[in-house]
Design a protein around this motif. Structure first.
Motif, short mmCIF file in Angstrom:
data_model
loop_
_atom_site.label_atom_id
_atom_site.label_comp_id
_atom_site.label_asym_id
_atom_site.label_seq_id
_atom_site.Cartn_x
_atom_site.Cartn_y
_atom_site.Cartn_z
N VAL A 1 -9.97 3.81 21.00
CA VAL A 1 -10.62 4.67 21.99
C VAL A 1 -9.92 6.02 22.08
O VAL A 1 -10.55 7.09 22.12
N ILE A 2 -8.57 5.98 22.10
CA ILE A 2 -7.80 7.23 22.19
C ILE A 2 -8.05 8.09 20.96
O ILE A 2 -8.26 9.31 21.06
N VAL A 3 -8.06 7.47 19.79
CA VAL A 3 -8.31 8.22 18.54
C VAL A 3 -9.72 8.83 18.58
O VAL A 3 -9.93 9.99 18.19
N TYR A 4 -10.68 8.03 19.09
CA TYR A 4 -12.06 8.55 19.15
C TYR A 4 -12.16 9.75 20.08
O TYR A 4 -12.80 10.75 19.77
N VAL A 5 -11.50 9.65 21.24
CA VAL A 5 -11.53 10.77 22.20
C VAL A 5 -10.89 12.01 21.61
O VAL A 5 -11.41 13.14 21.73
N ILE A 6 -9.75 11.82 20.93
CA ILE A 6 -9.07 12.97 20.33
C ILE A 6 -9.95 13.63 19.27
O ILE A 6 -10.08 14.85 19.21
N LEU A 7 -10.56 12.77 18.44
CA LEU A 7 -11.44 13.31 17.39
C LEU A 7 -12.65 14.01 17.99
O LEU A 7 -13.11 15.05 17.50
N ALA A 8 -13.17 13.45 19.09
CA ALA A 8 -14.32 14.06 19.75
C ALA A 8 -13.97 15.44 20.29
O ALA A 8 -14.73 16.41 20.12
N PHE A 9 -12.82 15.56 20.95
CA PHE A 9 -12.39 16.86 21.46
C PHE A 9 -12.13 17.83 20.33
O PHE A 9 -12.44 19.02 20.41
N ALA A 10 -11.54 17.33 19.25
CA ALA A 10 -11.26 18.20 18.11
C ALA A 10 -12.55 18.74 17.50
O ALA A 10 -12.66 19.93 17.19
N CYS A 11 -13.49 17.85 17.34
CA CYS A 11 -14.78 18.29 16.76
C CYS A 11 -15.49 19.25 17.70
O CYS A 11 -16.09 20.25 17.28
N HIS A 12 -15.43 19.02 19.00
CA HIS A 12 -16.06 19.91 19.99
C HIS A 12 -15.41 21.27 19.95
O HIS A 12 -16.09 22.32 20.02
N GLY A 13 -14.09 21.32 19.81
CA GLY A 13 -13.38 22.59 19.76
C GLY A 13 -13.71 23.38 18.52
O GLY A 13 -13.78 24.61 18.52
N LEU A 14 -13.99 22.67 17.41
CA LEU A 14 -14.30 23.37 16.16
C LEU A 14 -15.73 23.89 16.16
O LEU A 14 -16.02 24.93 15.60
N THR A 15 -16.62 23.20 16.76
CA THR A 15 -18.03 23.61 16.75
C THR A 15 -18.38 24.60 17.82
O THR A 15 -19.43 25.27 17.76
N LEU A 16 -17.52 24.76 18.86
CA LEU A 16 -17.84 25.67 19.95
C LEU A 16 -18.00 27.10 19.50
O LEU A 16 -18.96 27.78 19.86
N ILE B 1 -5.14 -2.62 20.26
CA ILE B 1 -5.85 -1.99 19.13
C ILE B 1 -7.12 -1.29 19.61
O ILE B 1 -7.43 -0.17 19.19
N PHE B 2 -7.86 -1.96 20.52
CA PHE B 2 -9.08 -1.35 21.05
C PHE B 2 -8.76 -0.06 21.81
O PHE B 2 -9.44 0.96 21.65
N LEU B 3 -7.68 -0.09 22.62
CA LEU B 3 -7.29 1.11 23.37
C LEU B 3 -6.89 2.23 22.43
O LEU B 3 -7.24 3.40 22.66
N LEU B 4 -6.17 1.87 21.36
CA LEU B 4 -5.76 2.88 20.39
C LEU B 4 -6.97 3.50 19.71
O LEU B 4 -7.02 4.73 19.51
#
Length: 220
Positions: free
Chosen positions: A200-215, A195-198
């Motif tokens: 983390v993966i969701v957080y990383v995906i969301l972080a990249f998604a947010c970074h891509g939208l704000t760039l 669950i913890f690993l899942l």
């Protein structure tokens, strides 16, 4: 006469006794009382020459009779059941503290009458057959008297083996419960880690998604 001897006893204490013939039945009966294993209710038969000793133990009260081997077992055990019921009905809780032969004067006459009835009255067999059909069939083991009297050491050895088996069984169950507990905690830890690993993966995906939208906004 089919039934030649009968007694009622509490443990090895004979409370009433009746013999219809001159034999050593009384001596053998006492040896059987000493050797009957355990205190549980039981039915058993023991052979000696051409005679069979039938024994019925119920609630600590033992009823025994000796019969010809040609008598089978239905009639002797019906006799024992009848004697047990009459004895308990007549004396009740007095049997728990009665002295040896405490009921012999009175009940020996009952034993004699019932021995005669079950040995010679044809109606007894008809009644017993009906009782046998209505009651649950019980397995009765037949053993030789000599074997019973010689198996004291074997019985002690069997008790020791039974105790060892119970101890091993207890240890096995304890180890099994410990193993199940260990496996359960291991599964819990693995589930939490996944669950913890899942997350983390969701957080990383969301972080990249947010970074891509704000760039692009930053480039403006």
């Amino acid at each position: 006469m089919t039934i030649l001897y009968a007694l009622v006893a509490r443990g090895s204490v004979v409370l009433a006794e009746q013999s219809g013939t001159s034999t050593n039945a009384s001596t053998i009966a006492r040896q059987i009382l000493e050797k009957i294993p355990g205190n549980n209710d039981s039915n058993a038969s023991y052979s000696q020459d051409r005679y069979i000793f039938h024994v019925k133990r119920t609630d600590g009260l033992t009823v025994l009779c000796m019969a010809d081997d040609s008598a089978g077992r239905r009639i002797p055990f019906a006799f024992l059941e009848e004697i047990h019921q009459r004895f308990v009905r007549t004396y009740g809780r007095a049997v728990l503290s009665a002295q040896a032969y405490g009921m012999n004067d009175e009940f020996s006459r009952v034993l004699s009458q019932q021995m005669e009835y079950y040995s010679s009255d044809p109606n007894a067999d008809r009644i017993n057959r009906l009782k046998g059909e209505m009651s649950q069939v019980r397995t009765v083991m037949v053993e030789n008297i000599d074997k019973v009297l010689e198996r004291g050491d074997r019985l002690e050895l069997l008790v020791d083996k039974t105790a060892n088996m119970q101890e091993h069984t207890f240890r096995f169950r304890k180890q099994a419960r410990r193993f199940r507990s260990t496996v359960w905690w291991r599964n819990v830890k693995l589930t939490v880690a996944l669950i913890f690993l899942l997350l983390v993966i969701v957080y990383v995906i969301l972080a990249f998604a947010c970074h891509g939208l704000t760039l692009p906004t930053c480039l403006k």
